[in-house]
Write a protein that holds these residues in place. Structure first.
Motif, PDB file in Angstrom:
ATOM      1  N   ASP A 133       5.287  -1.772  -6.898  1.00  0.00           N
ATOM      2  CA  ASP A 133       5.817  -0.683  -7.726  1.00  0.00           C
ATOM      3  C   ASP A 133       7.310  -0.546  -7.515  1.00  0.00           C
ATOM      4  O   ASP A 133       7.852  -0.965  -6.493  1.00  0.00           O
ATOM      5  CB  ASP A 133       5.152   0.642  -7.351  1.00  0.00           C
ATOM      6  N   ASP A 190       8.898   2.350  -7.303  1.00  0.00           N
ATOM      7  CA  ASP A 190       9.307   3.638  -6.747  1.00  0.00           C
ATOM      8  C   ASP A 190       9.396   3.630  -5.223  1.00  0.00           C
ATOM      9  O   ASP A 190       9.492   4.683  -4.605  1.00  0.00           O
ATOM     10  CB  ASP A 190       8.360   4.741  -7.222  1.00  0.00           C
ATOM     11  N   GLN A 199       7.164   3.175  -3.147  1.00  0.00           N
ATOM     12  CA  GLN A 199       5.959   3.599  -2.439  1.00  0.00           C
ATOM     13  C   GLN A 199       5.340   2.388  -1.755  1.00  0.00           C
ATOM     14  O   GLN A 199       4.581   2.529  -0.800  1.00  0.00           O
ATOM     15  CB  GLN A 199       4.949   4.197  -3.420  1.00  0.00           C
ATOM     16  N   ARG A 201       1.266   4.797   2.962  1.00  0.00           N
ATOM     17  CA  ARG A 201       1.977   4.859   1.689  1.00  0.00           C
ATOM     18  C   ARG A 201       2.954   6.017   1.699  1.00  0.00           C
ATOM     19  O   ARG A 201       2.592   7.164   1.861  1.00  0.00           O
ATOM     20  CB  ARG A 201       0.979   5.020   0.541  1.00  0.00           C
ATOM     21  N   ARG A 213       6.967   8.842  -3.257  1.00  0.00           N
ATOM     22  CA  ARG A 213       7.916   8.264  -4.197  1.00  0.00           C
ATOM     23  C   ARG A 213       9.350   8.478  -3.739  1.00  0.00           C
ATOM     24  O   ARG A 213       9.689   9.558  -3.266  1.00  0.00           O
ATOM     25  CB  ARG A 213       7.719   9.012  -5.516  1.00  0.00           C
TER      26      ARG A 213
END
Ligand code: UDP
Ligand code: MG
Length: 326
Positions: A95, A97, A99, A198, A201
């Motif tokens: 991703d 962002d 993350q 995780r 964001r």
């Protein structure tokens, strides 16, 4: 061109606030990886400055390539497009962002070098996501694991490293409902997990609304399981059993009259509503599958491209409907 070792496939949908930091961290990871690397950004019809940032990046550093889809096609299709165009021997999907920490790719690459064709990241914790989202995700992955035809590891997203063989297989799959983490499990080969926490964001808003997540979940279930279809059979059997019971009861009352509350039209209305519900649910489940058959049969291209930069038309198999570099 030197043999490309690594491709990073990164879908971008309105991520202008993340692109500078992301490209910085990707650059440093690419240094540490050793071996030639490229980044395939897939702009999924962003409406902010993302695309112009990608253009700038490519102008500064030609390892940053990009495709721009002609509209928003959704995360899974964006990743698919990126996989189609990637050229590396190992392809990393992540991703935009942050993350998915880019630095974890160094560990993934080690596992790949030891012979694993798929190295996927498994989240041990989701920090600062709402408890509802966590609960739903937790339940969903476990339901899926029980119903799916292949074993789809729990709590994994699309963040992974895949060997060229696996990417070629994924590229050869024509299906449009692309639940990538499921397809990735389906191909088999040697797979291993790397666990990670995780992060929240880095910037910007989440693009997966509740509706999109639900749609993705239903996609996963329907693409990898036929158990829901069987559900209507079970519901039908259950309704039949209840009806039989009612018949016996009615006979009993005929011969031994009582003032049971179950006589009269209340009972009839309940029976009608119950049967109606069973039928509608069954039709709905059928509809999910038939709708998918319809989509597949139409055979439209998975996506349309507005712009590609950094790929020579000869270096990739550009599908017929895509326009060449311009
Ligand atoms: N994304 C995309 N198209 C979409 C929605 C999301 O390409 O229609 C990208 C987005 O830019 C990000 C990734 O998919 O790189 C994951 O999105 P998000 O962070 O919102 O999802 P979550 O973290 O909730 O899984
Ligand atoms: Mg995210």
């Amino acid at each position: 061109m030197k043999q490309l070792q690594y491709s990073f496939v990164v879908p971008i949908y309105n991520e202008e606030a993340n692109i500078p930091e992301l490209s910085r961290r990707l650059s440093s990871v690419m240094e540490d990886l050793g071996g030639a690397a490229e980044v395939v950004f897939v702009d999924d019809g962003s409406r902010d400055r993302s695309l112009s940032l990608l253009r700038q990046l490519h102008a500064q550093d030609s390892r940053f390539c990009y495709l721009s889809l002609a509209r928003n096609f959704g995360h899974q299709i964006a990743v698919t497009a990126g996989l189609n165009f990637s050229r590396g021997e190992a392809v990393i999907v992540m991703d935009a962002d942050l993350q998915d920490p880019p630095e974890l790719v160094l560990d993934m690459a080690k596992q790949w070098q030891q012979g694993y064709e798929v190295v996927y990241a498994q989240r041990t914790q989701r920090r600062r996501e709402s408890w509802l989202k966590r609960l739903l995700a937790y339940t969903f992955y476990r339901v899926l694991r029980n119903l799916a035809d292949v074993e789809i590891p729990t709590d994994t997203g699309d963040f992974c490293l895949m060997d060229r063989q696996v990417v070629n297989l994924l590229n050869s799959m024509p299906e449009r409902d692309r639940y990538i983490r499921g397809l990735r499990a389906w191909v088999g080969f040697r797979q291993t997990a790397i666990r990670f926490e995780r992060d929240p964001r880095f910037a910007g808003e989440e693009k997966y609304t509740f509706r999109k997540s639900l749609a993705l979940g239903i996609n996963g279930l329907v693409s990898f399981s036929r158990v829901p279809l069987r559900l209507s059979t079970y519901l039908g059997l259950m309704a039949a059993a209840i009806a039989l019971l009612m018949m016996l009861l009615v006979l009993y009352w005929r011969f031994f009259p009582s003032n049971s509350p179950l006589t009269g039209y209340t009972a009839i209305i309940i029976a009608i509503l119950f049967l109606g519900a069973v039928q509608l649910i069954s039709i709905g489940i059928l509809g999910e599958y038939i709708g998918r058959i319809y989509e597949e049969v139409k055979g439209r291209p998975l996506y349309t491209l507005a712009e590609i930069k950094g790929f020579q038309p000869t270096s990739v198999q550009v599908p017929e409907h895509h326009r060449p570099d311009r």
